[in-house]
Design a protein around this motif. Sequence first.
Motif: not given
Length: 115
Positions: A47-48, A52, A84
């Motif tokens: 996702v990051g 995040e 995301r």
Amino acid sequence: MDRLKQRADFIAAASGPRMASPAFVVQTRRRDDNGPVRVGFTVTKKVGTATERNRVRRRLRELVKRLDVISMRPHHDYVIVGRRAALDRGFETMFNDLRSALSRLERQTPRPPAT
């Protein structure tokens, strides 16, 4: 409503029915006890960054807090896997997606016999 914390519970829910939306996937499983509804949250490193991922997790937790408990079946575990898209998707849209996913899961899984 309680939280899922044990890895075994997350794995068990992953083997059950699931519904996907752009911002998350909802997995569920029926338990054989009389405990309350339990909810777990997962956001992978894909996702990051940590910031995040934490933001996605906070948004998912807030969705569940605002959801009425009637939407979730008693004696069930739910795992919500963040994607995301949850970073940019509108909160109201995500809320409607979650309600829709839960209603589709309810239609998909058979109800236990009444005693």
